[in-house]
Design an enzyme around this catalytic site. Structure first.
Site: not given
Ligand code: NAP
Length: 281
Positions: A52, A96, A119
Protein backbone atom coordinates in the site's frame (compact mmCIF):
# COMPACT_ATOMS: atom_id res chain seq x y z
CA UNK A 1 -11.36 -18.82 -26.85
CA UNK A 2 -11.77 -17.25 -23.41
CA UNK A 3 -10.56 -13.72 -22.78
CA UNK A 4 -8.08 -13.63 -19.90
CA UNK A 5 -9.04 -10.57 -17.84
CA UNK A 6 -5.79 -8.71 -17.18
CA UNK A 7 -6.09 -7.34 -13.64
CA UNK A 8 -2.43 -6.32 -13.58
CA UNK A 9 -2.83 -4.01 -16.57
CA UNK A 10 -6.19 -2.62 -15.48
CA UNK A 11 -4.82 -1.93 -11.97
CA UNK A 12 -1.84 -0.14 -13.53
CA UNK A 13 -4.22 1.99 -15.68
CA UNK A 14 -6.14 2.95 -12.54
CA UNK A 15 -2.96 3.83 -10.62
CA UNK A 16 -1.92 6.03 -13.58
CA UNK A 17 -5.29 7.79 -13.55
CA UNK A 18 -5.04 8.37 -9.79
CA UNK A 19 -1.50 9.69 -10.22
CA UNK A 20 -2.79 12.29 -12.70
CA UNK A 21 -5.70 13.19 -10.42
CA UNK A 22 -3.37 13.64 -7.44
CA UNK A 23 -0.93 15.72 -9.49
CA UNK A 24 -3.81 18.01 -10.44
CA UNK A 25 -4.87 18.31 -6.78
CA UNK A 26 -1.25 19.09 -5.85
CA UNK A 27 -1.13 21.86 -8.46
CA UNK A 28 -4.25 23.29 -6.81
CA UNK A 29 -2.44 23.20 -3.46
CA UNK A 30 -4.10 20.07 -2.03
CA UNK A 31 -2.11 17.11 -0.72
CA UNK A 32 -3.62 13.63 -0.34
CA UNK A 33 -2.55 11.66 2.74
CA UNK A 34 -3.36 8.09 3.77
CA UNK A 35 -2.71 7.00 7.36
CA UNK A 36 -2.08 3.26 7.71
CA UNK A 37 -2.19 1.77 11.20
CA UNK A 38 -0.52 -1.59 11.74
CA UNK A 39 -0.89 -3.28 15.12
CA UNK A 40 1.55 -6.13 15.81
CA UNK A 41 4.04 -7.87 13.56
CA UNK A 42 2.04 -10.27 11.43
CA UNK A 43 4.30 -10.91 8.40
CA UNK A 44 1.44 -11.04 5.87
CA UNK A 45 0.06 -7.73 7.19
CA UNK A 46 3.52 -6.18 6.90
CA UNK A 47 3.64 -7.19 3.22
CA UNK A 48 0.15 -5.75 2.58
CA UNK A 49 1.11 -2.47 4.27
CA UNK A 50 4.35 -2.25 2.29
CA UNK A 51 2.40 -2.77 -0.98
CA UNK A 52 0.00 0.00 0.00
CA UNK A 53 2.90 2.33 0.80
CA UNK A 54 4.51 1.57 -2.57
CA UNK A 55 1.24 2.28 -4.40
CA UNK A 56 0.87 5.57 -2.50
CA UNK A 57 4.39 6.56 -3.48
CA UNK A 58 3.66 5.80 -7.15
CA UNK A 59 0.45 7.84 -7.13
CA UNK A 60 1.91 10.81 -5.26
CA UNK A 61 -0.19 10.11 -2.16
CA UNK A 62 1.59 10.73 1.14
CA UNK A 63 1.47 7.74 3.43
CA UNK A 64 1.80 7.98 7.17
CA UNK A 65 2.52 4.64 8.81
CA UNK A 66 1.64 4.20 12.48
CA UNK A 67 3.15 1.06 14.00
CA UNK A 68 1.70 -0.13 17.30
CA UNK A 69 2.86 -3.09 19.43
CA UNK A 70 1.03 -6.44 19.56
CA UNK A 71 0.04 -5.64 23.18
CA UNK A 72 -1.90 -2.47 22.16
CA UNK A 73 -5.25 -2.18 23.95
CA UNK A 74 -8.49 -1.42 22.16
CA UNK A 75 -8.69 1.90 23.97
CA UNK A 76 -5.15 2.79 22.86
CA UNK A 77 -5.97 2.03 19.23
CA UNK A 78 -9.28 3.94 19.36
CA UNK A 79 -7.43 6.97 20.73
CA UNK A 80 -5.02 6.90 17.78
CA UNK A 81 -7.94 6.58 15.35
CA UNK A 82 -9.71 9.53 17.01
CA UNK A 83 -6.57 11.62 16.59
CA UNK A 84 -6.43 10.74 12.89
CA UNK A 85 -10.16 11.47 12.48
CA UNK A 86 -9.59 14.97 13.80
CA UNK A 87 -6.35 15.61 11.90
CA UNK A 88 -7.16 17.79 8.86
CA UNK A 89 -3.87 16.65 7.29
CA UNK A 90 -5.16 13.06 6.99
CA UNK A 91 -7.65 12.20 4.22
CA UNK A 92 -7.86 8.43 4.51
CA UNK A 93 -7.50 6.04 7.46
CA UNK A 94 -6.86 2.35 7.16
CA UNK A 95 -6.31 -0.09 10.02
CA UNK A 96 -4.70 -3.23 8.63
CA UNK A 97 -6.79 -6.27 9.59
CA UNK A 98 -6.65 -8.64 11.37
CA UNK A 99 -6.00 -6.87 14.67
CA UNK A 100 -4.72 -8.80 17.77
CA UNK A 101 -7.39 -10.75 19.63
CA UNK A 102 -7.78 -8.32 22.55
CA UNK A 103 -9.14 -5.75 20.05
CA UNK A 104 -12.63 -5.92 18.58
CA UNK A 105 -12.29 -5.36 14.82
CA UNK A 106 -15.91 -4.12 14.51
CA UNK A 107 -15.28 -1.42 17.12
CA UNK A 108 -12.20 -0.33 15.18
CA UNK A 109 -14.12 -0.16 11.89
CA UNK A 110 -16.89 1.86 13.58
CA UNK A 111 -14.37 4.29 15.09
CA UNK A 112 -13.01 5.45 11.72
CA UNK A 113 -14.75 8.58 10.46
CA UNK A 114 -17.01 7.64 7.49
CA UNK A 115 -15.44 10.63 5.68
CA UNK A 116 -12.01 8.96 5.89
CA UNK A 117 -13.13 5.32 5.59
CA UNK A 118 -11.13 4.47 2.44
CA UNK A 119 -11.60 0.70 3.00
CA UNK A 120 -15.36 1.23 2.80
CA UNK A 121 -16.05 -1.07 5.78
CA UNK A 122 -17.81 1.43 8.13
CA UNK A 123 -21.54 0.67 8.62
CA UNK A 124 -22.33 4.14 7.21
CA UNK A 125 -20.37 3.35 4.02
CA UNK A 126 -22.14 -0.02 3.77
CA UNK A 127 -25.54 1.66 4.29
CA UNK A 128 -24.76 4.35 1.72
CA UNK A 129 -23.88 1.67 -0.83
CA UNK A 130 -27.12 -0.17 -0.09
CA UNK A 131 -29.36 2.85 -0.68
CA UNK A 132 -27.34 4.50 -3.44
CA UNK A 133 -25.89 7.46 -1.54
CA UNK A 134 -22.32 8.72 -2.08
CA UNK A 135 -19.69 7.02 0.07
CA UNK A 136 -16.59 4.87 -0.12
CA UNK A 137 -16.92 1.55 -1.92
CA UNK A 138 -15.08 -1.51 -0.56
CA UNK A 139 -12.00 -1.99 -2.71
CA UNK A 140 -12.18 -5.63 -3.87
CA UNK A 141 -15.81 -5.60 -5.08
CA UNK A 142 -15.40 -2.12 -6.62
CA UNK A 143 -12.28 -3.44 -8.37
CA UNK A 144 -14.29 -6.30 -9.87
CA UNK A 145 -16.81 -3.84 -11.33
CA UNK A 146 -13.86 -2.01 -12.93
CA UNK A 147 -12.51 -5.30 -14.35
CA UNK A 148 -15.89 -6.02 -15.95
CA UNK A 149 -16.39 -2.49 -17.30
CA UNK A 150 -12.89 -2.13 -18.66
CA UNK A 151 -13.03 -5.54 -20.37
CA UNK A 152 -16.28 -4.50 -22.09
CA UNK A 153 -18.41 -7.12 -20.32
CA UNK A 154 -22.06 -6.14 -20.11
CA UNK A 155 -23.61 -6.53 -16.66
CA UNK A 156 -27.10 -5.12 -17.05
CA UNK A 157 -29.77 -7.81 -17.22
CA UNK A 158 -27.27 -10.65 -16.65
CA UNK A 159 -27.69 -13.47 -14.14
CA UNK A 160 -24.93 -13.00 -11.59
CA UNK A 161 -24.17 -15.64 -8.96
CA UNK A 162 -21.80 -14.66 -6.15
CA UNK A 163 -20.53 -17.46 -3.92
CA UNK A 164 -19.49 -16.16 -0.49
CA UNK A 165 -21.30 -13.68 1.77
CA UNK A 166 -18.52 -11.98 3.75
CA UNK A 167 -18.88 -8.32 4.68
CA UNK A 168 -15.79 -7.37 2.68
CA UNK A 169 -16.41 -9.27 -0.56
CA UNK A 170 -19.62 -11.24 -1.09
CA UNK A 171 -22.29 -8.92 0.37
CA UNK A 172 -21.01 -5.60 -1.06
CA UNK A 173 -20.38 -7.39 -4.37
CA UNK A 174 -24.07 -8.27 -4.44
CA UNK A 175 -25.09 -4.65 -3.81
CA UNK A 176 -22.75 -3.39 -6.54
CA UNK A 177 -23.96 -5.91 -9.12
CA UNK A 178 -27.54 -4.98 -8.25
CA UNK A 179 -26.66 -1.33 -8.80
CA UNK A 180 -25.33 -2.39 -12.23
CA UNK A 181 -28.75 -3.95 -12.94
CA UNK A 182 -27.68 -7.59 -12.78
CA UNK A 183 -30.07 -10.19 -11.37
CA UNK A 184 -28.18 -11.27 -8.28
CA UNK A 185 -27.99 -14.50 -6.31
CA UNK A 186 -25.68 -14.74 -3.29
CA UNK A 187 -24.80 -18.34 -2.41
CA UNK A 188 -22.92 -19.61 0.66
CA UNK A 189 -22.02 -22.76 2.59
CA UNK A 190 -25.69 -23.61 3.30
CA UNK A 191 -26.81 -23.23 -0.31
CA UNK A 192 -28.35 -26.43 -1.65
CA UNK A 193 -27.35 -27.75 -5.11
CA UNK A 194 -24.55 -25.19 -5.42
CA UNK A 195 -23.33 -26.46 -8.82
CA UNK A 196 -26.86 -26.12 -10.23
CA UNK A 197 -27.18 -22.57 -8.81
CA UNK A 198 -23.77 -21.61 -10.26
CA UNK A 199 -24.71 -22.97 -13.68
CA UNK A 200 -27.44 -20.29 -13.85
CA UNK A 201 -24.75 -17.61 -13.89
CA UNK A 202 -23.80 -15.50 -16.89
CA UNK A 203 -21.31 -13.96 -14.47
CA UNK A 204 -20.00 -16.17 -11.65
CA UNK A 205 -18.04 -14.48 -8.85
CA UNK A 206 -16.33 -16.82 -6.40
CA UNK A 207 -15.15 -15.68 -2.94
CA UNK A 208 -15.04 -18.71 -0.65
CA UNK A 209 -11.34 -19.25 0.09
CA UNK A 210 -11.27 -22.93 -1.02
CA UNK A 211 -8.51 -23.81 -3.51
CA UNK A 212 -9.70 -24.95 -6.98
CA UNK A 213 -13.20 -25.71 -5.63
CA UNK A 214 -15.12 -24.66 -8.76
CA UNK A 215 -14.69 -27.18 -11.58
CA UNK A 216 -16.29 -27.21 -15.03
CA UNK A 217 -19.38 -28.77 -13.45
CA UNK A 218 -20.21 -25.36 -11.89
CA UNK A 219 -19.91 -23.35 -15.11
CA UNK A 220 -22.54 -22.53 -17.73
CA UNK A 221 -21.00 -22.68 -21.22
CA UNK A 222 -19.71 -19.19 -22.12
CA UNK A 223 -20.00 -17.71 -18.61
CA UNK A 224 -17.72 -14.95 -17.31
CA UNK A 225 -15.82 -16.19 -14.24
CA UNK A 226 -14.33 -13.82 -11.66
CA UNK A 227 -12.20 -15.53 -9.05
CA UNK A 228 -11.54 -13.58 -5.81
CA UNK A 229 -9.83 -16.49 -4.08
CA UNK A 230 -6.28 -16.10 -2.86
CA UNK A 231 -5.65 -19.65 -1.78
CA UNK A 232 -2.77 -22.15 -1.67
CA UNK A 233 -2.88 -25.44 -3.57
CA UNK A 234 -1.48 -28.77 -2.30
CA UNK A 235 2.06 -27.61 -3.22
CA UNK A 236 1.69 -24.29 -1.42
CA UNK A 237 1.36 -22.41 -4.73
CA UNK A 238 -0.99 -19.40 -4.94
CA UNK A 239 -4.26 -20.30 -6.68
CA UNK A 240 -7.88 -19.24 -6.75
CA UNK A 241 -11.21 -20.76 -5.77
CA UNK A 242 -11.61 -21.83 -9.40
CA UNK A 243 -9.91 -24.80 -11.03
CA UNK A 244 -8.62 -22.57 -13.83
CA UNK A 245 -7.41 -25.21 -16.29
CA UNK A 246 -10.58 -27.28 -15.89
CA UNK A 247 -13.02 -24.39 -16.47
CA UNK A 248 -11.03 -22.23 -18.93
CA UNK A 249 -12.47 -23.71 -22.17
CA UNK A 250 -16.04 -23.36 -20.87
CA UNK A 251 -15.83 -19.62 -20.16
CA UNK A 252 -15.99 -16.53 -22.37
CA UNK A 253 -13.76 -14.55 -19.98
CA UNK A 254 -11.92 -15.41 -16.77
CA UNK A 255 -9.62 -13.82 -14.22
CA UNK A 256 -6.35 -15.65 -13.52
CA UNK A 257 -4.89 -16.02 -10.01
CA UNK A 258 -2.49 -14.32 -9.56
CA UNK A 259 -2.99 -11.31 -11.84
CA UNK A 260 -6.78 -11.00 -11.83
CA UNK A 261 -8.76 -9.57 -8.90
CA UNK A 262 -5.74 -9.38 -6.55
CA UNK A 263 -3.99 -6.31 -8.01
CA UNK A 264 -7.27 -4.38 -8.17
CA UNK A 265 -7.73 -4.05 -4.41
CA UNK A 266 -4.80 -1.72 -3.77
CA UNK A 267 -5.47 0.23 -6.99
CA UNK A 268 -9.03 0.89 -5.80
CA UNK A 269 -7.70 1.93 -2.39
CA UNK A 270 -5.66 4.60 -4.18
CA UNK A 271 -8.78 5.67 -6.08
CA UNK A 272 -10.67 5.97 -2.78
CA UNK A 273 -7.88 8.11 -1.27
CA UNK A 274 -8.12 10.57 -4.16
CA UNK A 275 -11.93 10.50 -4.00
CA UNK A 276 -11.74 11.30 -0.25
CA UNK A 277 -10.80 14.88 -1.07
CA UNK A 278 -14.07 15.41 -2.95
CA UNK A 279 -16.13 13.73 -0.23
CA UNK A 280 -14.46 15.83 2.50
CA UNK A 281 -15.21 19.04 0.61
P1 NAP B 1 -14.65 -15.47 4.36
O1 NAP B 1 -14.95 -14.29 5.23
O2 NAP B 1 -13.97 -16.66 4.92
O3 NAP B 1 -16.04 -15.95 3.72
C1 NAP B 1 -16.12 -17.08 2.96
C2 NAP B 1 -17.52 -17.24 2.44
O4 NAP B 1 -17.55 -18.37 1.59
C3 NAP B 1 -18.57 -17.46 3.52
O5 NAP B 1 -19.71 -16.70 3.22
C4 NAP B 1 -18.85 -18.96 3.45
O6 NAP B 1 -20.19 -19.29 3.72
C5 NAP B 1 -18.59 -19.24 1.98
N1 NAP B 1 -18.14 -20.61 1.77
C6 NAP B 1 -17.07 -21.23 2.34
N2 NAP B 1 -16.98 -22.51 1.87
C7 NAP B 1 -18.00 -22.66 1.01
C8 NAP B 1 -18.44 -23.75 0.23
N3 NAP B 1 -17.80 -24.94 0.21
N4 NAP B 1 -19.52 -23.58 -0.55
C9 NAP B 1 -20.19 -22.41 -0.56
N5 NAP B 1 -19.81 -21.33 0.15
C10 NAP B 1 -18.74 -21.48 0.94
O7 NAP B 1 -13.80 -15.06 3.08
P2 NAP B 1 -13.53 -13.63 2.36
O8 NAP B 1 -12.80 -12.76 3.26
O9 NAP B 1 -14.77 -13.14 1.69
O10 NAP B 1 -12.52 -14.14 1.24
C11 NAP B 1 -12.87 -15.09 0.25
C12 NAP B 1 -11.66 -15.34 -0.64
O11 NAP B 1 -11.33 -14.13 -1.29
C13 NAP B 1 -10.41 -15.78 0.11
O12 NAP B 1 -9.67 -16.67 -0.71
C14 NAP B 1 -9.63 -14.49 0.30
O13 NAP B 1 -8.24 -14.70 0.40
C15 NAP B 1 -9.99 -13.79 -0.99
N6 NAP B 1 -9.89 -12.32 -0.93
C16 NAP B 1 -9.15 -11.72 -1.88
C17 NAP B 1 -9.02 -10.35 -1.89
C18 NAP B 1 -8.20 -9.72 -2.96
O14 NAP B 1 -7.67 -8.66 -2.78
N7 NAP B 1 -8.09 -10.33 -4.11
C19 NAP B 1 -9.65 -9.57 -0.92
C20 NAP B 1 -10.43 -10.20 0.04
C21 NAP B 1 -10.55 -11.59 0.02
P3 NAP B 1 -20.89 -19.08 5.19
O15 NAP B 1 -21.14 -17.60 5.30
O16 NAP B 1 -22.12 -19.87 5.09
O17 NAP B 1 -19.89 -19.59 6.19
Amino acid sequence: MAVIIDGKKIAQDIRDEVKEQVALLNRQGTEVTLAVVLVGEDPASQVYVRNKEKACEYCGIRSRKILMPESTTQEGLLQVINGLNEDPGVNGILVQLPVPKQINADAVIRAISPLKDVDGFHPQSVGALSIGLPGFLPCTPAGIIQLLHRTGIEISGKECVIVGRSNIVGKPMGMLMLRENATVTIAHSRTKNLAEVCRRADILITAIGQPKFFTADYIKEGAVVIDCGMDRDENGKLCGDVDYSDVFDHTSAITPVPGGVGPMTVAMLMKNCAAAIELQR
